[in-house]
Design an enzyme around this catalytic site. Sequence first.
Site, mmCIF file in Angstrom:
data_model
loop_
_atom_site.group_PDB
_atom_site.id
_atom_site.type_symbol
_atom_site.label_atom_id
_atom_site.label_comp_id
_atom_site.label_asym_id
_atom_site.label_seq_id
_atom_site.Cartn_x
_atom_site.Cartn_y
_atom_site.Cartn_z
ATOM 1 N NE ARG A 296 11.103 13.290 26.980
ATOM 2 C CZ ARG A 296 10.504 13.659 25.873
ATOM 3 N NH1 ARG A 296 11.034 13.380 24.710
ATOM 4 N NH2 ARG A 296 9.355 14.303 25.926
ATOM 5 C CE1 TYR A 437 8.345 11.657 36.624
ATOM 6 C CE2 TYR A 437 7.232 13.241 38.028
ATOM 7 C CZ TYR A 437 8.166 12.240 37.861
ATOM 8 O OH TYR A 437 8.910 11.837 38.918
ATOM 9 C CD GLU A 438 10.948 15.606 31.545
ATOM 10 O OE1 GLU A 438 10.716 16.116 32.646
ATOM 11 O OE2 GLU A 438 11.101 16.268 30.508
ATOM 12 N N GLY A 439 6.893 13.520 29.301
ATOM 13 C CA GLY A 439 6.437 12.856 28.082
ATOM 14 C C GLY A 439 5.965 11.463 28.442
#
Length: 578
Positions: A296, A437-439
């Site tokens: 993140r 992406y990545e949450g």
Amino acid sequence: MTDYQAPTSAVLDALDAAGLPALLELDAFAHVDRDMVTTLVEEFGRFVDEVIVPTDAIGDDVGSRHDPATGEVTTPEGFVKAYRRYVESGWGALAFPEEHGGGGLPRLVGLALQEMMTSANVALSLNPVLTQSVIEGLTKLGTPDQQRRFVPRLLTGEWNGTMVLTEPDAGSDVGAVRTRAEQDDDGTWRLTGTKLFITWGEHDLTDNIVHLVLARTPDAPVGTKGLSLFLVSKHLVDAEGRLGVRNTVRCASVEHKVGIHASPTCVLDFDRAEAELVGEVGDGMGLMFVVMNSARLSIGLQGLAAAEVTSQQALAYAHERRQGRVATTPKGESARIEDHPDVRRMLLTMRSATDAVRLVLYTTGAQADLAAHHPDEDVRARAKDRADLLTPIAKGWSTDEGVEVASLAIQVHGGVGYVEETGVARHWRDARIAPIYEGTNGIQAIDLVMRKLRLRDGSVIADLLSELEALDGPLAEAGDELAEVRARLADALVAVRAATAWLIERAATAPDDALAGATAYLDLLGSTLGGALLAESALRLRSPRSIGIATFYATERLARVPGLLGPVTAGAARLVIA
Ligand SMILES: Cc1cc2nc3c(=O)[nH]c(=O)nc-3n(C[C@H](O)[C@H](O)[C@H](O)COP(=O)(O)OP(=O)(O)OC[C@H]3O[C@@H](n4cnc5c(N)ncnc54)[C@H](O)[C@@H]3O)c2cc1C
């Protein structure tokens, strides 16, 4: 048009502002000194300018290509060569512990190098970014045997790593993962299922790819509690770490995307693929979070990278392009557009946001180093909490800012900004994925409001706000020079205090109200933190540039923060879709 030039002095300044000197005092970094960091940053800056930047435009034009007959993926011309040079120079290993064969540099310095790589070619940079997250996961969670067989070649970059969560029905809702993990009679784990959107899931840059995969064991409970983490190697790896036969994981297709064309986003089919369990059965989600928290921060860097490269482009273009006149333009001539107040406003918006984002990201990175290496357990625990609190801001706020800044760069270019040749549109297209992406950033905001604000009963956020409020004294002492910054920061912090208290209360009593205000709060807290860090830099440097940037940000951004209190606290009842 103008190419990116690694902003090494801005990077070094931000490293100092984020606390590099204090980190270098720690025993863990006794072998590192400030001169060494300067040399590395400058050398890597030259490396990306010469080797990586030239791959960016062709990567966008051509993209990585999938051969449906073989399942193989070919990267654009020049990628293999550039990547080999990256591996040969050993850059990827620098920020990993020496006991695993790394260079033992602070993660903070690793982030600075990653920023430059990402600005130079975000699509290519994703390969080492994911590899580094997988190394982080395996060094913390893998067995000694897994570490011995996989980590050394991941560290050098000879092999790369991927993170494999998403499925057609399991995006934000990771608990819906259906990929099955079953054990043969001899105890071998086998994975079966289809994974979607896997970054660098197949390619020709490395001999092997190490996938970290979330899958569900038989009779596992529903939701995230039923997930386990597995390592699936594209080629099986024997006890001595040698590559063996091809595993039964295959790339079924590569997505056609808005941007990052050279980064192959793969559909991966696992057909009873041989797998190794990482950690314990049922611990998969918690373990994957270790990998994701590292990723993140790196994805947050994509916001910074896009902001930096497009700020450079916009500034250069505004200096060349002539249109209209200003009061001082000689008769018969046109003014450079950089002389129009509205263009200056855009350029300063871009530059100040970029500087603020860099400080937020580096500050978060420094906390991660303290959490890992400070000798005092209490300091380590507090730094970990601070890093946990800041991570959704570092990912979510920074990537929203990156898209905004890249979009403004198009505006500065006018019509040619919308034409691909200038390259500025490419960076905007590339940047657009980072909030997803990545949450997604919506999920980051929810994480911030529903989990992170409640850390240690609210004392983690309270301590951060007290630290920011304590800037008021030094700002007052600075007098007129920073008076505007002081006033705007004080107003913003009053709003943050009120918003935070309201959200903590609602999260417990009326969660939908807190959820409805989460994204506005991410902006409110991110902007305030960014403004405070710029103020701190101005106090430290006292240069006309640092004071000018902090003052501009205060009048343009901090001044708007109190207005965000309305959206934060407006509640969920208004959210009716007719
Ligand atoms: C180019 C690219 C590369 C990727 N790389 C990888 C990779 O390497 N590995 C991997 O595993 N995945 C990868 N992904 C997948 C990525 O992480 C997901 O796309 C992302 O997590 C969002 O999931 P989704 O697409 O299913 O959207 P959805 O989950 O369907 O979300 C759609 C919208 O609904 C919102 N939403 C969903 N749930 C909630 C909720 N509970 N509360 C509030 N809002 C909600 C989201 O914020 C979003 O705005 C990649 C995706 C892309 C496009």
